[in-house]
Design an enzyme around this catalytic site. Structure first.
Site: not given
Ligand code: NDP
Length: 310
Positions: A225, A273
């Site tokens: 993350r 992502h």
């Protein structure tokens, strides 16, 4: 003949009906699946299947017995004011995702091992120059986070012969990996791959102190993350030449803002992502099984520990 009650499942995702609602409807003929983006009665929803928490939150859904995440990482739910505290949360454990993540890890580790970002930069200036070619066995790869995805990455890396070190919370042994503490693991590695969940303990864990622990010339791959990384500290470590390259798939703000230095930094590879996505072909049955468990009064699978944060 099923004696379980007929449940209503609400799907809250930015995708079109054909992505989740239709496959779930087909997989759950004994239950009702509604598209949360269309008008519906909040009091009828038993299970919320959630990619993005709806703007009005889920606290008005008084019957909810389960929040089923469409994501493997559940950090977005844990500090969200719209997510009720008392409803259990199951994370997605998609049987297809570890394979996809293992491919991504292998792609980046081999790319860094074979100096691909370096040769790409050389090619931009039409420079023909060879550099030393260490064996895989000369390199150490650190996997930070040895869970579902970290162990899949380990299994995929083992055949190449890299030395593997890794970090987890429990210190539990993982076959093929030398497990150690954070500082020791970082100090061993030529390539550090982050596959940790985002929790209060892991937020900002890759800061100036962590980068200083890494070996001079090491590379960093962040597939966990964005909030694991202090961006300015990473940029400083790259600018000083202490770190050779960073591959970044996740960011503190997504999409990565156009003005962010990561986009143009010569030692940074940006991907949007995409390391591993939840795929309805493999996730639908995982969700359907959890709905059936709730209907049968059983404990759903893959519940997260709110205290632990993952
Ligand atoms: P798991 O919960 O299976 O594994 C988490 C691992 O991290 C475990 O080994 C755990 O240790 C370790 N860990 C957790 N907290 C700490 C801590 N404080 N200190 C040290 N180790 C810790 O998660 P997954 O492998 O399924 O997923 C990991 C993360 O990958 C997700 O949370 C998500 O953020 C990210 N992800 C990114 C994607 C992308 O496209 N970029 C796609 C999917 C996921 P222990 O084994 O001891 O419990």
């Amino acid at each position: 003949v099923s004696s379980s009650p007929r449940l209503t499942v609400g799907v809250f995702s930015h995708h079109e009906r054909s992505f989740w609602v239709e496959p779930l409807t087909a997989a759950l003929p004994d239950h009702v699946v509604v598209d949360g983006s269309e008008p519906h009665d909040h009091d009828r929803i038993d299970v919320a299947v959630v990619g993005n928490v709806p703007t009005e939150g889920l606290t008005s859904y008084r019957r909810l017995a389960l929040i089923q995440s469409l994501w493997m990482g559940v950090d977005r739910f844990l500090d969200h004011p719209g997510v009720p505290d008392h409803v259990p949360i199951a994370r997605m454990v998609d049987p297809g995702m570890p394979r996809a993540m293992a491919e991504t890890v292998v792609a980046h580790v081999l790319g860094l091992h074979r100096l691909l970002p370096f040769y790409r930069a050389q090619a931009a200036t039409r420079t023909w120059a060879e550099h030393a070619q260490p064996f895989a066995s000369d390199r150490t790869v650190a996997i930070m986070g040895l869970g579902t995805l970290g162990t899949a990455a380990v299994a995929a890396l083992i055949p190449f012969g890299f030395r593997l070190v890794g970090w987890n919370r429990s210190g539990a042994a993982v076959t093929g990996v030398e497990v150690g503490d954070f500082a020791w693991v970082l100090g061993q590695a030529d390539i550090v791959v982050n596959l940790l969940p985002l929790t209060p303990q892991t937020t900002d864990c890759f800061d100036a102190a962590a980068f200083a622990l890494m070996r001079p010339g090491a590379s960093f791959v962040n597939l966990g993350r964005g909030h694991h990384v202090v961006d300015d500290d990473l940029l400083a470590a790259l600018d000083s030449g202490h770190l050779t390259h960073a591959v970044l798939d996740v960011f503190r703000t997504e999409p990565l803002p156009a003005e962010h230095r990561f986009w143009t930094h010569p030692r940074v590879t940006v991907t949007p992502h995409v390391a591993a996505d939840s795929d309805p072909r493999s996730c639908t049955e995982v969700i359907a099984q959890n709905v059936r468990r709730v209907a049968a009064g059983e404990t759903p699978a893959h519940l997260i520990d709110r205290q632990r944060g993952y």
